[in-house]
Structure formats: C-alpha cells, structure tokens
Motif scaffolding. Structure first.
Motif, PDB file in Angstrom:
ATOM      1  N   ILE A 179       0.858  -1.190   0.000  1.00 14.40           N
ATOM      2  CA  ILE A 179       0.000   0.000   0.000  1.00 14.40           C
ATOM      3  C   ILE A 179       0.888   1.232   0.000  1.00 14.40           C
ATOM      4  N   GLY A 180       0.638   2.126  -0.926  1.00 12.34           N
ATOM      5  CA  GLY A 180       1.332   3.411  -0.940  1.00 12.34           C
ATOM      6  C   GLY A 180       0.313   4.528  -0.988  1.00 12.34           C
ATOM      7  N   TRP A 181       0.424   5.477  -0.073  1.00  9.69           N
ATOM      8  CA  TRP A 181      -0.527   6.593  -0.034  1.00  9.69           C
ATOM      9  C   TRP A 181      -0.026   7.722  -0.921  1.00  9.69           C
ATOM     10  N   LEU A 182      -0.912   8.238  -1.753  1.00 11.12           N
ATOM     11  CA  LEU A 182      -0.556   9.292  -2.699  1.00 11.12           C
ATOM     12  C   LEU A 182      -0.855  10.658  -2.099  1.00 11.12           C
ATOM     13  N   ASN A 183       0.106  11.548  -2.192  1.00  8.67           N
ATOM     14  CA  ASN A 183      -0.091  12.923  -1.759  1.00  8.67           C
ATOM     15  C   ASN A 183      -0.550  13.724  -2.970  1.00  8.67           C
ATOM     16  N   VAL A 184      -1.859  13.869  -3.093  1.00  6.54           N
ATOM     17  CA  VAL A 184      -2.420  14.446  -4.312  1.00  6.54           C
ATOM     18  C   VAL A 184      -2.021  15.905  -4.487  1.00  6.54           C
ATOM     19  N   ARG A 185      -1.814  16.606  -3.391  1.00  5.28           N
ATOM     20  CA  ARG A 185      -1.415  18.008  -3.517  1.00  5.28           C
ATOM     21  C   ARG A 185      -0.058  18.123  -4.208  1.00  5.28           C
ATOM     22  N   ARG A 186       0.849  17.243  -3.842  1.00  8.16           N
ATOM     23  CA  ARG A 186       2.176  17.324  -4.445  1.00  8.16           C
ATOM     24  C   ARG A 186       2.165  16.798  -5.874  1.00  8.16           C
ATOM     25  N   ILE A 187       1.335  15.796  -6.135  1.00 10.54           N
ATOM     26  CA  ILE A 187       1.228  15.301  -7.511  1.00 10.54           C
ATOM     27  C   ILE A 187       0.672  16.400  -8.406  1.00 10.54           C
ATOM     28  N   HIS A 188      -0.348  17.058  -7.931  1.00 15.00           N
ATOM     29  CA  HIS A 188      -0.972  18.107  -8.726  1.00 15.00           C
ATOM     30  C   HIS A 188      -0.077  19.336  -8.825  1.00 15.00           C
ATOM     31  N   GLY A 189       0.919  19.417  -7.926  1.00 18.69           N
ATOM     32  CA  GLY A 189       1.822  20.561  -7.948  1.00 18.69           C
ATOM     33  C   GLY A 189       3.196  20.214  -8.481  1.00 18.69           C
ATOM     34  N   ASN A 190       3.292  19.105  -9.247  1.00 19.53           N
ATOM     35  CA  ASN A 190       4.526  18.669  -9.905  1.00 19.53           C
ATOM     36  C   ASN A 190       5.539  18.027  -8.965  1.00 19.53           C
ATOM     37  N   GLN A 191       5.196  17.855  -7.677  1.00 18.33           N
ATOM     38  CA  GLN A 191       6.092  17.155  -6.770  1.00 18.33           C
ATOM     39  C   GLN A 191       5.445  15.825  -6.421  1.00 18.33           C
ATOM     40  N   SER A 226      -2.144  25.249 -15.349  1.00 20.83           N
ATOM     41  CA  SER A 226      -3.573  25.286 -15.655  1.00 20.83           C
ATOM     42  C   SER A 226      -4.287  26.398 -14.915  1.00 20.83           C
ATOM     43  N   GLY A 227      -3.677  26.888 -13.839  1.00 17.93           N
ATOM     44  CA  GLY A 227      -4.321  27.954 -13.089  1.00 17.93           C
ATOM     45  C   GLY A 227      -5.419  27.470 -12.171  1.00 17.93           C
ATOM     46  N   GLU A 228      -5.713  26.158 -12.160  1.00 17.34           N
ATOM     47  CA  GLU A 228      -6.774  25.642 -11.314  1.00 17.34           C
ATOM     48  C   GLU A 228      -6.270  25.437  -9.895  1.00 17.34           C
ATOM     49  N   GLN A 229      -7.120  25.695  -8.937  1.00 15.54           N
ATOM     50  CA  GLN A 229      -6.775  25.473  -7.549  1.00 15.54           C
ATOM     51  C   GLN A 229      -7.114  24.044  -7.171  1.00 15.54           C
ATOM     52  N   TYR A 230      -6.496  23.582  -6.086  1.00 16.87           N
ATOM     53  CA  TYR A 230      -6.804  22.245  -5.590  1.00 16.87           C
ATOM     54  C   TYR A 230      -8.275  22.192  -5.198  1.00 16.87           C
ATOM     55  N   PRO A 231      -9.022  21.175  -5.669  1.00 15.26           N
ATOM     56  CA  PRO A 231     -10.470  21.152  -5.443  1.00 15.26           C
ATOM     57  C   PRO A 231     -10.824  21.061  -3.966  1.00 15.26           C
ATOM     58  N   ALA A 232     -11.966  21.630  -3.621  1.00 11.49           N
ATOM     59  CA  ALA A 232     -12.443  21.578  -2.245  1.00 11.49           C
ATOM     60  C   ALA A 232     -12.944  20.177  -1.933  1.00 11.49           C
ATOM     61  N   SER A 233     -13.529  20.019  -0.763  1.00 15.92           N
ATOM     62  CA  SER A 233     -13.942  18.707  -0.283  1.00 15.92           C
ATOM     63  C   SER A 233     -14.787  17.952  -1.305  1.00 15.92           C
ATOM     64  N   PHE A 234     -14.310  16.774  -1.694  1.00 16.45           N
ATOM     65  CA  PHE A 234     -14.986  15.851  -2.607  1.00 16.45           C
ATOM     66  C   PHE A 234     -15.242  16.438  -3.991  1.00 16.45           C
ATOM     67  N   ARG A 235     -14.568  17.518  -4.329  1.00 16.96           N
ATOM     68  CA  ARG A 235     -14.665  18.040  -5.694  1.00 16.96           C
ATOM     69  C   ARG A 235     -13.543  17.402  -6.516  1.00 16.96           C
ATOM     70  N   LEU A 236     -13.776  16.191  -6.945  1.00 20.13           N
ATOM     71  CA  LEU A 236     -12.768  15.437  -7.690  1.00 20.13           C
ATOM     72  C   LEU A 236     -12.757  15.909  -9.140  1.00 20.13           C
ATOM     73  N   ARG A 247      -7.047  11.985 -13.702  1.00 21.53           N
ATOM     74  CA  ARG A 247      -6.228  11.522 -14.828  1.00 21.53           C
ATOM     75  C   ARG A 247      -4.744  11.519 -14.446  1.00 21.53           C
ATOM     76  N   GLU A 248      -4.312  12.549 -13.735  1.00 20.22           N
ATOM     77  CA  GLU A 248      -2.909  12.626 -13.320  1.00 20.22           C
ATOM     78  C   GLU A 248      -2.567  11.538 -12.302  1.00 20.22           C
ATOM     79  N   LEU A 249      -3.477  11.295 -11.370  1.00 27.17           N
ATOM     80  CA  LEU A 249      -3.247  10.239 -10.387  1.00 27.17           C
ATOM     81  C   LEU A 249      -3.127   8.878 -11.066  1.00 27.17           C
ATOM     82  N   TYR A 250      -4.029   8.627 -12.008  1.00 24.49           N
ATOM     83  CA  TYR A 250      -4.004   7.339 -12.709  1.00 24.49           C
ATOM     84  C   TYR A 250      -2.727   7.215 -13.543  1.00 24.49           C
TER      85      TYR A 250
END
Length: 382
Positions: A318-330, A359-369, A375-378
C-alpha cells in the motif's frame, strides 16, 4: 360559529385529509377536537422491525371550545351593584404529542404564543399554523441532532451544512451533502411524511429510485433521518466519483474480495472505496478512500490467497498518494496507514509521469474530484 368550524374541518377531510385527521364534537357540540397526523393503521399481520420504535397514534390535537365569560359592568361610585354581562368566546388549546416523527423537540420550540392561537372564524388557517409550528420544532430537533450527534457532527457541523428554512407554510431543512449537492428535507403538512428532494441534478436520471428507496423505509422510522442522510451522502460521493472514472474510460469497482481485516488497512474511518484497476497491471489498483471530510488516495497491489475457493485477495503493498504534491509537480508516495504518516520513506518518481502543466486551477475543495486530477493520479500509478 361552532357549526362553521366543524364544516371547515369536514371540508378539509373531503379534500384528502380524511385518512390523517379526525374531527370529534363533544359537550353538546360546544367543543371540537381535531387530531392531525393520525397514522394509517398497519395490517394485522404486518410485523414491525425489531429496531423500529413505536410511533404515537396521533401527533397533535387542536381543541376549540365555546366558553361563557362573565364580566361586571358599571362604576364603583354607584350604589347599585354592577351588572353582570355574559358573552361567548373561543378557547383554543394545542397539544403536540411527544414522539411525533419519532423525536421529542425542545419545549421552547413547541411553545406557541397565545396570540398565535386565535381562530378568527378560520379553523383551517389555525390548523395549518399549528402544523407549521409543530413542523418547525421537528426540523430544529433534526438540525441539532445532525450538528451535534455522535455519528453526524463530524460531517454536518460546519457552518452552512445544515440550514433551517422557515418557508411560509412549509418549513424545511437544507443539508449540504458534498461538492455542490444539496438535499432538501420537508414534512408534508397533511400526511406527516418526510420527503427528500434535490436542488439541482441530484435526482436526475438514475437517482430517483434511490430517493424512493430511502424515503419509503424512512417514513416507517423517521427518527433514522440522520443515518439516512449519511447513507445518501456516501452514495452521492460515490456516484460523482464513478462518473469521473467512467468519463475517463477506466474500470472501477466498489468492492473487491478483501476480508474485513484487509479492508481495515485502508483506514478504519473509511466510509467507502472505489477500486480503479490499472489497465496493464490487473492486480494493481488506484483506490479512492472515502472518509468524513474528503478522499484519500492509495496505490495498492493485490494477490489472490492460495487455495481460496472464493478467490479472496490480500493487499501486498500500500502506498498513499499525496495528491497536492502530484498536482503541484512534486510526485511522492508515502508509506504507512494514512496520508500524513509520522514515519515512512518518501521517494520521488523519476520518470516524469504525473507532471502537471500550468492550468491555473486550484486544488479542489472537499470531494470536488476534478477529472484532470484523477487523470494525473491514474497516469502516475500506471
């Protein structure tokens, strides 16, 4: 006047209230008792589920009586005794029943000022006012329960998640489920039935049966409304996520053949899972773990248990993904049992997959996937 009130009450019964309201005359037709929210009697062979507490045989009674009032007239300065004058007036008494809809609102929420209990020859208007007052008390009880209850306070306590709306004639509660999805809860003034409806596309094609599936048993046990809203919230979150998965053409499952102990590895606070199978690696999954406030994202590898008749699976890694860093290029993977472990090695992916363009998009709020985030996570996992 008594005859006029009686005729109004009987007129309401003929307009669809007869099954849920009774009208009785007493005291030589000087007193009329109207009982509202009278439940339909269950068939004799119908058994109540063991967890269902009994509901009262009525939820409220409005009594209107004609009483004589004696008053003295004249002035004390005159030697002759003051004359006594008799006249008639209405005396109105409201008795809300404890346990209506299976709840007991606070006494102050069921206190009705005497000036509100004036009939003015309009019995129907008075009855609707009483029912509206009773409904408000019930709605305020549910609001308090959602915001402070042990099971629901972590979900619905944020300001604005549960809003009481005192609409004219039809009080309601607006409950924020997730993202931009809001459900409205009302009580039918005639039947006492709870109704759930949406404010947008929540009840679009495919979702109406779910509303019906929740509403029907809910009205057999209306005190279960908080639990029903939690289930509806989880189902809505799952639906929204699956729509994104399907839009990307990916294969997903709500369950896999993991034992209860294996599932606990994804967190004991998880309220649901979506397993997205990786195309070229069928034993690997990107898992969306639904918790109270948002998603967690995990990359897992599974293996079938040897000699298992049911093809049971275990999680090898099991590896936990840090979506904030993935979405921010880290891009990182963190070991451990949660997204912010105290210990665990972090390693940076070196093949560049999962990098995000501007993209200029902010990290989505609660459950706004967002679709691009999924696509980036996958892509990173794949």
């Amino acid at each position: 006047m008594a005859h006029s009130n009686f005729m109004q009450a009987e007129g309401m019964r003929s307009l669809g209230w007869a099954e849920f309201m009774t009208v009785e005359m007493a005291n030589n037709r000087q007193t009329m008792a109207v009982k509202y929210w009278v439940p339909k009697s269950s068939p004799p062979n119908q058994k109540r589920p063991p967890q269902q507490r009994p509901l009262p045989s009525l939820s409220g009674k409005l009594t209107i009586s004609i009483v004589q009032v004696k008053e003295k007239t004249g002035r004390k300065g005159f030697r002759s005794p003051r004359a006594r004058v008799e006249h008639m007036r209405f005396d109105v008494h409201w008795e809300p029943e404890n346990g209506a809809l299976g709840v007991i609102p606070a006494l102050e929420d069921l206190f009705m000022p005497p000036e509100q209990l004036r009939i003015d020859l309009d019995m129907e208007s008075l009855l609707r006012t009483v029912i509206r007052w009773h409904t408000e008390g019930v709605m305020k009880f549910f609001q308090t329960q959602l915001q402070r209850g042990t099971m629901t306070r972590n979900i619905f306590s944020p300001q604005g998640d549960v809003v009481f709306v005192s609409n004219e004639g039809s009080p309601s509660s607006q409950i924020h489920l997730c993202a931009d999805k809001v459900v409205i809860v009302t009580v039918d003034p005639r039947t006492e039935r709870l109704t759930l409806r949406d404010t947008g596309d929540l009840a679009a094609a495919g979702r109406e049966p779910r509303f019906a599936a929740i509403t029907q048993p809910l009205n057999d046990a209306p005190f279960m409304l908080p639990q029903a809203l939690v289930l509806l919230r989880n189902a809505t979150i799952t639906d929204l996520a699956e729509q994104k998965v399907q839009y990307l053409g990916l294969q997903s499952y709500r369950t896999r053949n993991f034992s209860a102990d294996e599932i606990k590895k994804l967190g004991q606070d998880a309220q649901g899972h979506i397993y997205i199978q990786l195309g070229n690696f069928p034993t690997h999954y990107l898992v969306l773990v639904i918790i109270v406030q948002d998603f967690r994202y995990a990359l897992i590898s599974a293996k079938e248990v040897e000699h298992s008749m049911n093809h049971d699976l275990v999680m090898e890694d099991i590896g936990w993904l840090n979506v904030r860093r993935i979405h921010g290029n880290q891009v990182t993977i963190e070991g451990g049992m949660g997204p912010d472990p105290i210990t665990g090695q972090k390693r940076k992916r070196e093949d560049g997959m999962g990098r995000v363009g501007p993209s200029g998009e902010q990290y989505p709020a609660s459950f706004r996937l967002e679709t691009n985030v999924l696509r980036e996570l996958y892509a990173y996992c794949w």
